[in-house]
Design a protein around this motif. Structure first.
Motif, PDB file in Angstrom:
ATOM      1  N   SER A  65       0.915  -1.291   0.235  1.00 54.89           N
ATOM      2  CA  SER A  65       0.096  -0.521  -0.254  1.00 54.89           C
ATOM      3  C   SER A  65       0.632   1.421   0.240  1.00 54.89           C
ATOM      4  O   SER A  65       2.386   0.951   0.315  1.00 54.89           O
ATOM      5  CB  SER A  65      -1.040  -0.023   0.988  1.00 54.89           C
ATOM      6  OG  SER A  65      -0.016   0.513   2.344  1.00 54.89           O
ATOM      7  N   GLY A  66       0.267   2.014  -0.372  1.00 56.43           N
ATOM      8  CA  GLY A  66       1.116   3.340  -0.338  1.00 56.43           C
ATOM      9  C   GLY A  66       1.323   3.894   1.688  1.00 56.43           C
ATOM     10  O   GLY A  66       2.546   4.824   1.465  1.00 56.43           O
ATOM     11  N   LEU A  70       5.571   4.453   2.727  1.00 60.54           N
ATOM     12  CA  LEU A  70       6.258   5.122   3.360  1.00 60.54           C
ATOM     13  C   LEU A  70       6.627   5.179   4.491  1.00 60.54           C
ATOM     14  O   LEU A  70       8.195   5.237   4.931  1.00 60.54           O
ATOM     15  CB  LEU A  70       4.741   6.323   4.218  1.00 60.54           C
ATOM     16  CG  LEU A  70       3.945   7.348   2.604  1.00 60.54           C
ATOM     17  CD1 LEU A  70       2.864   7.799   3.087  1.00 60.54           C
ATOM     18  CD2 LEU A  70       5.462   8.099   2.831  1.00 60.54           C
ATOM     19  N   THR A  91      -3.028  17.177   4.395  1.00 63.88           N
ATOM     20  CA  THR A  91      -2.778  15.357   4.207  1.00 63.88           C
ATOM     21  C   THR A  91      -3.370  14.710   4.513  1.00 63.88           C
ATOM     22  O   THR A  91      -4.290  14.432   5.264  1.00 63.88           O
ATOM     23  CB  THR A  91      -1.299  15.266   3.937  1.00 63.88           C
ATOM     24  OG1 THR A  91      -0.895  14.556   3.384  1.00 63.88           O
ATOM     25  CG2 THR A  91      -0.990  15.666   5.248  1.00 63.88           C
ATOM     26  N   SER A  94      -2.504   9.376   6.238  1.00 61.79           N
ATOM     27  CA  SER A  94      -0.809   8.060   6.041  1.00 61.79           C
ATOM     28  C   SER A  94       0.254   8.815   6.859  1.00 61.79           C
ATOM     29  O   SER A  94       1.465   8.154   6.749  1.00 61.79           O
ATOM     30  CB  SER A  94      -1.051   7.910   4.600  1.00 61.79           C
ATOM     31  OG  SER A  94      -2.277   6.720   4.741  1.00 61.79           O
ATOM     32  N   THR A  95       0.535   9.806   6.032  1.00 67.25           N
ATOM     33  CA  THR A  95       1.668  10.670   5.729  1.00 67.25           C
ATOM     34  C   THR A  95       2.252  10.895   7.862  1.00 67.25           C
ATOM     35  O   THR A  95       3.315  11.052   7.268  1.00 67.25           O
ATOM     36  CB  THR A  95       1.541  11.853   5.485  1.00 67.25           C
ATOM     37  OG1 THR A  95       0.528  12.024   4.257  1.00 67.25           O
ATOM     38  CG2 THR A  95       2.733  12.796   4.735  1.00 67.25           C
ATOM     39  N   VAL A 144       4.867  16.188   0.300  1.00 71.63           N
ATOM     40  CA  VAL A 144       2.934  15.647  -0.236  1.00 71.63           C
ATOM     41  C   VAL A 144       2.814  15.928  -1.202  1.00 71.63           C
ATOM     42  O   VAL A 144       2.780  17.636  -1.434  1.00 71.63           O
ATOM     43  CB  VAL A 144       1.898  15.281   0.638  1.00 71.63           C
ATOM     44  CG1 VAL A 144       1.260  14.742   0.056  1.00 71.63           C
ATOM     45  CG2 VAL A 144       2.505  14.581   2.537  1.00 71.63           C
ATOM     46  N   ASP A 170       5.879  11.979  -1.101  1.00 69.44           N
ATOM     47  CA  ASP A 170       5.035  11.313  -1.152  1.00 69.44           C
ATOM     48  C   ASP A 170       4.136  11.326  -2.204  1.00 69.44           C
ATOM     49  O   ASP A 170       2.906  11.830  -2.085  1.00 69.44           O
ATOM     50  CB  ASP A 170       4.214  11.670   0.233  1.00 69.44           C
ATOM     51  CG  ASP A 170       2.994  10.603   0.486  1.00 69.44           C
ATOM     52  OD1 ASP A 170       1.770   9.942  -0.819  1.00 69.44           O
ATOM     53  OD2 ASP A 170       1.888  10.890   1.811  1.00 69.44           O
ATOM     54  N   ALA A 172       1.842   9.707  -3.877  1.00 69.43           N
ATOM     55  CA  ALA A 172       0.493   8.893  -3.358  1.00 69.43           C
ATOM     56  C   ALA A 172      -1.020   9.473  -4.371  1.00 69.43           C
ATOM     57  O   ALA A 172      -1.276   8.239  -4.576  1.00 69.43           O
ATOM     58  CB  ALA A 172      -0.086   8.480  -2.418  1.00 69.43           C
ATOM     59  N   GLN A 173      -0.654  10.727  -4.805  1.00 74.30           N
ATOM     60  CA  GLN A 173      -2.038  11.269  -4.948  1.00 74.30           C
ATOM     61  C   GLN A 173      -0.733  11.917  -6.699  1.00 74.30           C
ATOM     62  O   GLN A 173      -1.653  12.095  -7.781  1.00 74.30           O
ATOM     63  CB  GLN A 173      -2.525  12.853  -4.779  1.00 74.30           C
ATOM     64  CG  GLN A 173      -3.059  11.828  -3.852  1.00 74.30           C
ATOM     65  CD  GLN A 173      -3.912  13.235  -2.862  1.00 74.30           C
ATOM     66  OE1 GLN A 173      -3.548  14.829  -3.048  1.00 74.30           O
ATOM     67  NE2 GLN A 173      -3.584  12.695  -1.270  1.00 74.30           N
ATOM     68  N   SER A 194       1.071   5.691  -4.337  1.00 74.17           N
ATOM     69  CA  SER A 194      -0.187   4.331  -3.697  1.00 74.17           C
ATOM     70  C   SER A 194      -0.756   4.143  -4.950  1.00 74.17           C
ATOM     71  O   SER A 194      -1.512   4.897  -5.984  1.00 74.17           O
ATOM     72  CB  SER A 194      -0.755   5.175  -2.918  1.00 74.17           C
ATOM     73  OG  SER A 194      -2.123   4.512  -2.663  1.00 74.17           O
ATOM     74  N   PHE A 196      -4.339   2.438  -4.558  1.00 75.72           N
ATOM     75  CA  PHE A 196      -5.653   2.335  -4.235  1.00 75.72           C
ATOM     76  C   PHE A 196      -6.456   2.535  -5.326  1.00 75.72           C
ATOM     77  O   PHE A 196      -5.922   3.861  -6.343  1.00 75.72           O
ATOM     78  CB  PHE A 196      -5.516   3.608  -2.751  1.00 75.72           C
ATOM     79  CG  PHE A 196      -6.871   3.306  -2.646  1.00 75.72           C
ATOM     80  CD1 PHE A 196      -7.220   2.820  -1.099  1.00 75.72           C
ATOM     81  CD2 PHE A 196      -8.048   4.556  -3.083  1.00 75.72           C
ATOM     82  CE1 PHE A 196      -8.695   3.104  -0.735  1.00 75.72           C
ATOM     83  CE2 PHE A 196      -9.131   4.936  -1.837  1.00 75.72           C
ATOM     84  CZ  PHE A 196      -9.700   3.485  -1.323  1.00 75.72           C
ATOM     85  N   LYS A 199      -6.712   6.535  -6.932  1.00 70.71           N
ATOM     86  CA  LYS A 199      -5.781   7.298  -7.049  1.00 70.71           C
ATOM     87  C   LYS A 199      -5.256   7.328  -8.497  1.00 70.71           C
ATOM     88  O   LYS A 199      -6.019   5.830  -9.747  1.00 70.71           O
ATOM     89  CB  LYS A 199      -4.394   6.635  -6.285  1.00 70.71           C
ATOM     90  CG  LYS A 199      -4.187   6.087  -5.028  1.00 70.71           C
ATOM     91  CD  LYS A 199      -4.111   7.891  -4.102  1.00 70.71           C
ATOM     92  CE  LYS A 199      -4.555   7.248  -3.070  1.00 70.71           C
ATOM     93  NZ  LYS A 199      -3.990   8.127  -1.808  1.00 70.71           N
TER      94      LYS A 199
END
Ligand code: PLP
Length: 382
Positions: A65-66, A70, A91, A94-95, A144, A170, A172-173, A194, A196, A199
């Motif tokens: 996972s994202g 991390l 954010t 998770s971060t 991020v 990060d 993820a996005q 990530s 997910f 995303k």
């Protein structure tokens, strides 16, 4: 009002992508079901190679996972009790969560009002204050790429060099985005993403990846991914996790990566139409000329946000609020330090941001409807 105008607009349309890919995904899944190597099968290695090439980076280590991505990056850098890790307060949880899980201290930093990304000045003053006030060792900044736009990595690198911090990106996005001619994955000392489903590059479950040019870090990450294993499988040389990406998800991602570049271009077309259509009615996101956003979200800033949102919902237009509460105000994170001047932009944005429907397959007339309804809702809410 015609019936079609009452249809609910899709916020994200994953079915349109599935239709486009035709039988490719089913065939990929079928191949894995037939060879049966569900854990660390050949598709995992193949995907890692393709992702590393796509990002222009030497090593890609896929993971579960994202969030694990991390966590594993921080573990590889031996972040733990006594370490300070600087994170934006605006954010996803998770971060900062991974920092706390390792017994380290997150220090919340403000973001910039126009890009939603970490503010390098707030970062610098937070590092100074941490060294003076707290008995913590500044170790890492997690930048991020909020909503798909890469953070200001050049400026962040300067601040990081000044204080001897590692930069964790990060992404993820933002997978598929770029800045200064470099794609996400190749920014920062280590980058994570990530997969997910929602995303920009999503699989059909959980998944993530870590990117680095550093050979040794990549080797440590591979060890952490499988319980800290050494060259002898039953002599674990460090504490790790079970952080593997499923072969099935890797097979799905190989097919989706093929169309990612085209999808990012389509997302940019949608973003341009929003920018043109919304004009001065609301504040639209700003992207510097040398950057390209992956547009995980198209997020505007507007007054009377909740009122506007309710009006849009009644007209069949879904919106989302990312994020209604900055981390430093959330129950689990209230006790951690924040930048000396506070994080007022994070607090303000949380009250004013509104994410609009965004996906690569949004038709112009559907989008026109969103734009028209939004302009009307804003006018009536003033
Ligand atoms: C989604 C997201 C994550 C976590 O990814 P998961 O795969 O859901 O664990 C981390 N950081 C940011 C900024 C995210 O948007």
């Amino acid at each position: 009002m015609t019936s079609s105008r009452q249809d609910v607009v899709a916020f994200i349309d994953l079915q349109a992508q599935r239709k486009r890919l035709g039988t490719k995904i089913d065939e990929a899944i079928d191949r894995v079901l037939n060879h049966g190597k569900f854990i660390m099968g050949p598709e995992v290695t193949e995907l890692e190679g393709r992702l590393a090439d796509f990002s222009g980076v030497r090593h890609c280590v896929s993971c579960a996972s994202g969030t694990d991505a991390l966590l594993m990056a921080l573990m590889a850098w031996s972040v733990g009790p006594g370490s300070a890790v600087f994170v934006p307060s605006f954010t996803f949880a998770s971060t900062a969560e991974v920092v706390v899980l390792l017994g380290a201290t997150p220090v919340f930093v403000d973001v910039l009002p126009d890009t939603f990304n970490i503010d390098p000045d707030s970062l610098a003053s937070a590092v100074e204050a941490t060294k003076q006030k707290h008995s913590l060792r500044p170790k890492v900044v997690i930048a991020v790429d909020m909503f798909g736009l890469p953070a200001a990595y050049k400026v962040i690198a300067d601040v990081a060099a000044r204080f001897d911090l590692k930069v964790l990106a990060d992404a993820a996005q933002s997978y598929g985005g770029s800045t200064g001619g470099k794609r996400t994955g190749s920014l920062g000392d280590v980058a994570t993403t990530s997969f997910f489903p929602a995303k920009p590059l999503g699989c059909y479950g959980d998944g993530g990846a870590i990117f680095t040019d550093d050979e040794e870090t990549a080797a440590v990450l591979r060890s952490i991914r499988v319980h800290g294993q050494g060259s002898d499988k039953y002599d674990n040389v460090r504490i790790g996790i079970n952080g593997r990406l499923d072969t099935l998800q890797a097979a799905i991602l190989i097919e989706k990566l093929e169309i990612l570049q085209d999808e990012i271009e389509r997302r940019n077309v949608v973003a341009e139409r929003y920018e043109k259509g919304l004009g001065s009615a609301v504040r639209t996101p700003s992207v510097s000329p040398d950057a390209s956003s992956a547009w995980a979200q198209y997020t505007i800033v507007c007054g009377a946000r909740d009122d506007v949102r309710a009006k849009l919902r009644r007209r069949g237009i879904p919106t989302a609020i990312y994020y209604p509460k900055p981390l430093h105000l959330q129950t689990a994170y209230r006790s951690f330090p924040i930048a000396p001047a506070g994080v007022p932009v994070c607090e303000e944005l949380s009250n004013q941001v509104l994410s609009l429907p965004m996906h690569p397959y949004m038709e112009p007339d559907t989008q026109e409807r969103v734009v028209t309804e939004l302009a009307e809702a804003v006018t009536r809410s003033q």
